[in-house]
Design a protein around this motif. Structure first.
Motif, PDB file in Angstrom:
ATOM      1  N   GLU A  30      11.903   5.380 -13.505  1.00  0.00           N
ATOM      2  CA  GLU A  30      11.278   4.942 -12.246  1.00  0.00           C
ATOM      3  C   GLU A  30      11.989   3.765 -11.593  1.00  0.00           C
ATOM      4  OE1 GLU A  30       7.607   2.297 -12.824  1.00  0.00           O
ATOM      5  OE2 GLU A  30       7.745   3.378 -14.742  1.00  0.00           O
ATOM      6  N   HIS A  31      12.796   3.029 -12.348  1.00  0.00           N
ATOM      7  CA  HIS A  31      13.491   1.866 -11.798  1.00  0.00           C
ATOM      8  C   HIS A  31      14.839   2.208 -11.165  1.00  0.00           C
ATOM      9  CE1 HIS A  31      10.740   0.020 -14.789  1.00  0.00           C
ATOM     10  NE2 HIS A  31      10.535  -0.787 -13.776  1.00  0.00           N
ATOM     11  N   LEU A  32      15.249   3.449 -11.285  1.00  0.00           N
ATOM     12  CA  LEU A  32      16.534   3.879 -10.729  1.00  0.00           C
ATOM     13  C   LEU A  32      16.337   4.527  -9.373  1.00  0.00           C
ATOM     14  CD1 LEU A  32      18.283   5.373 -13.880  1.00  0.00           C
ATOM     15  CD2 LEU A  32      18.381   3.043 -13.019  1.00  0.00           C
ATOM     16  N   PRO A  33      17.273   4.426  -8.481  1.00  0.00           N
ATOM     17  CA  PRO A  33      18.558   3.751  -8.618  1.00  0.00           C
ATOM     18  C   PRO A  33      18.397   2.239  -8.493  1.00  0.00           C
ATOM     19  CG  PRO A  33      18.370   4.640  -6.409  1.00  0.00           C
ATOM     20  CD  PRO A  33      17.133   5.086  -7.169  1.00  0.00           C
ATOM     21  N   LEU A  34      19.322   1.520  -9.100  1.00  0.00           N
ATOM     22  CA  LEU A  34      19.350   0.067  -8.980  1.00  0.00           C
ATOM     23  C   LEU A  34      20.001  -0.324  -7.665  1.00  0.00           C
ATOM     24  CD1 LEU A  34      20.672  -0.956 -12.530  1.00  0.00           C
ATOM     25  CD2 LEU A  34      18.286  -0.839 -11.763  1.00  0.00           C
ATOM     26  N   THR A  35      19.638  -1.486  -7.171  1.00  0.00           N
ATOM     27  CA  THR A  35      20.370  -2.019  -6.022  1.00  0.00           C
ATOM     28  C   THR A  35      21.752  -2.448  -6.513  1.00  0.00           C
ATOM     29  OG1 THR A  35      19.668  -4.304  -6.352  1.00  0.00           O
ATOM     30  CG2 THR A  35      18.235  -2.907  -4.983  1.00  0.00           C
ATOM     31  N   GLU A  36      22.682  -2.563  -5.594  1.00  0.00           N
ATOM     32  CA  GLU A  36      24.024  -3.004  -5.954  1.00  0.00           C
ATOM     33  C   GLU A  36      23.975  -4.396  -6.596  1.00  0.00           C
ATOM     34  OE1 GLU A  36      28.373  -2.822  -3.877  1.00  0.00           O
ATOM     35  OE2 GLU A  36      26.757  -3.642  -2.649  1.00  0.00           O
ATOM     36  N   THR A  37      23.149  -5.266  -6.053  1.00  0.00           N
ATOM     37  CA  THR A  37      23.016  -6.616  -6.596  1.00  0.00           C
ATOM     38  C   THR A  37      22.524  -6.579  -8.030  1.00  0.00           C
ATOM     39  OG1 THR A  37      22.586  -7.568  -4.413  1.00  0.00           O
ATOM     40  CG2 THR A  37      21.806  -8.826  -6.309  1.00  0.00           C
ATOM     41  N   THR A  38      21.476  -5.818  -8.292  1.00  0.00           N
ATOM     42  CA  THR A  38      20.925  -5.729  -9.639  1.00  0.00           C
ATOM     43  C   THR A  38      21.950  -5.139 -10.598  1.00  0.00           C
ATOM     44  OG1 THR A  38      18.667  -5.554  -8.802  1.00  0.00           O
ATOM     45  CG2 THR A  38      19.052  -4.776 -11.047  1.00  0.00           C
ATOM     46  N   THR A  48      19.212 -15.317  -3.503  1.00  0.00           N
ATOM     47  CA  THR A  48      19.157 -13.918  -3.929  1.00  0.00           C
ATOM     48  C   THR A  48      19.344 -13.822  -5.434  1.00  0.00           C
ATOM     49  OG1 THR A  48      20.012 -13.181  -1.801  1.00  0.00           O
ATOM     50  CG2 THR A  48      20.229 -11.649  -3.653  1.00  0.00           C
ATOM     51  N   MET A  49      20.301 -14.567  -5.960  1.00  0.00           N
ATOM     52  CA  MET A  49      20.582 -14.541  -7.398  1.00  0.00           C
ATOM     53  C   MET A  49      19.375 -14.999  -8.199  1.00  0.00           C
ATOM     54  SD  MET A  49      22.316 -14.071 -10.100  1.00  0.00           S
ATOM     55  CE  MET A  49      24.043 -13.845  -9.807  1.00  0.00           C
ATOM     56  N   TYR A  50      18.810 -16.125  -7.819  1.00  0.00           N
ATOM     57  CA  TYR A  50      17.716 -16.664  -8.624  1.00  0.00           C
ATOM     58  C   TYR A  50      16.431 -15.858  -8.451  1.00  0.00           C
ATOM     59  CZ  TYR A  50      21.086 -20.067  -9.944  1.00  0.00           C
ATOM     60  OH  TYR A  50      22.213 -20.651 -10.446  1.00  0.00           O
ATOM     61  N   GLY A  51      16.232 -15.238  -7.296  1.00  0.00           N
ATOM     62  CA  GLY A  51      15.107 -14.315  -7.132  1.00  0.00           C
ATOM     63  C   GLY A  51      15.276 -13.090  -8.013  1.00  0.00           C
ATOM     64  N   ALA A  52      16.492 -12.562  -8.067  1.00  0.00           N
ATOM     65  CA  ALA A  52      16.791 -11.403  -8.905  1.00  0.00           C
ATOM     66  C   ALA A  52      16.633 -11.752 -10.383  1.00  0.00           C
ATOM     67  CB  ALA A  52      18.196 -10.892  -8.628  1.00  0.00           C
ATOM     68  N   GLU A  86      14.626 -13.951 -11.694  1.00  0.00           N
ATOM     69  CA  GLU A  86      13.190 -14.005 -12.005  1.00  0.00           C
ATOM     70  C   GLU A  86      12.616 -12.599 -12.182  1.00  0.00           C
ATOM     71  OE1 GLU A  86      11.348 -16.672 -12.872  1.00  0.00           O
ATOM     72  OE2 GLU A  86      13.289 -17.687 -12.742  1.00  0.00           O
ATOM     73  N   LYS A  87      13.006 -11.689 -11.305  1.00  0.00           N
ATOM     74  CA  LYS A  87      12.533 -10.299 -11.411  1.00  0.00           C
ATOM     75  C   LYS A  87      13.017  -9.658 -12.709  1.00  0.00           C
ATOM     76  CE  LYS A  87      12.831  -5.777  -9.267  1.00  0.00           C
ATOM     77  NZ  LYS A  87      13.455  -4.963  -8.248  1.00  0.00           N
ATOM     78  N   LEU A  88      14.287  -9.853 -13.039  1.00  0.00           N
ATOM     79  CA  LEU A  88      14.854  -9.261 -14.249  1.00  0.00           C
ATOM     80  C   LEU A  88      14.242  -9.859 -15.511  1.00  0.00           C
ATOM     81  CD1 LEU A  88      18.570  -9.021 -13.101  1.00  0.00           C
ATOM     82  CD2 LEU A  88      16.898  -7.165 -13.263  1.00  0.00           C
ATOM     83  N   LEU A  89      13.883 -11.131 -15.467  1.00  0.00           N
ATOM     84  CA  LEU A  89      13.176 -11.746 -16.594  1.00  0.00           C
ATOM     85  C   LEU A  89      11.804 -11.096 -16.774  1.00  0.00           C
ATOM     86  CD1 LEU A  89      14.052 -15.505 -16.019  1.00  0.00           C
ATOM     87  CD2 LEU A  89      14.672 -14.150 -18.053  1.00  0.00           C
ATOM     88  N   LYS A  90      11.085 -10.880 -15.677  1.00  0.00           N
ATOM     89  CA  LYS A  90       9.762 -10.242 -15.754  1.00  0.00           C
ATOM     90  C   LYS A  90       9.849  -8.821 -16.284  1.00  0.00           C
ATOM     91  CE  LYS A  90       7.615 -13.015 -12.188  1.00  0.00           C
ATOM     92  NZ  LYS A  90       7.160 -13.092 -10.803  1.00  0.00           N
ATOM     93  N   LEU A  91      10.907  -8.108 -15.890  1.00  0.00           N
ATOM     94  CA  LEU A  91      11.118  -6.745 -16.381  1.00  0.00           C
ATOM     95  C   LEU A  91      11.608  -6.726 -17.832  1.00  0.00           C
ATOM     96  CD1 LEU A  91      12.859  -5.167 -13.260  1.00  0.00           C
ATOM     97  CD2 LEU A  91      10.621  -4.511 -14.192  1.00  0.00           C
TER      98      LEU A  91
END
Length: 103
Positions: free
Chosen positions: A5-13, A47-51, A53-58
């Motif tokens: 469900e998490h795919l596709p990833l954004t280019e940034t992620t 953008t980096m630090y928002g990403a 935080e999201k990746l830490l939660k995931l």
């Protein structure tokens, strides 16, 4: 096969997960992404630090101990590696399909 469900990833992620295969702090990750992308992808600090935080939660990345107390260092978790592999496999399949059309 059912797609995650998490795919596709954004280019940034995708780039963040890729570079966090080794322990890095946020700014170093931003620089590494610029280098890997030949200056095509420039991630802003917000953008980096928002990403992050999201990746830490995931739970795709985790904070790891650092000798420098002023910087937070992150690295992929096993879950992050799995997601990165799934996305890489998906991109390879897309590339293979496009190659079949001889563009």
């Amino acid at each position: 096969m059912v797609r995650d469900e998490h795919l596709p990833l954004t280019e940034t992620t995708f780039y963040i997960l890729l570079v966090l295969n080794q322990p890095l702090h946020g700014y170093a990750a931003m620089q590494k992404i610029r280098q890997l992308s030949h200056e095509q992808v420039k991630i802003a600090a917000g953008t980096m630090y928002g990403a992050i935080e999201k990746l830490l939660k995931l739970r795709w990345i985790q904070e790891v101990p650092s000798a420098d107390q002023r910087r937070r260092v992150y690295q992929l978790t096993d879950s992050g590696r799995i997601i990165l592999k799934l996305e890489t496999d998906r991109l390879r399949e897309l590339s293979r399909l496009a190659a079949d059309f001889n563009y």
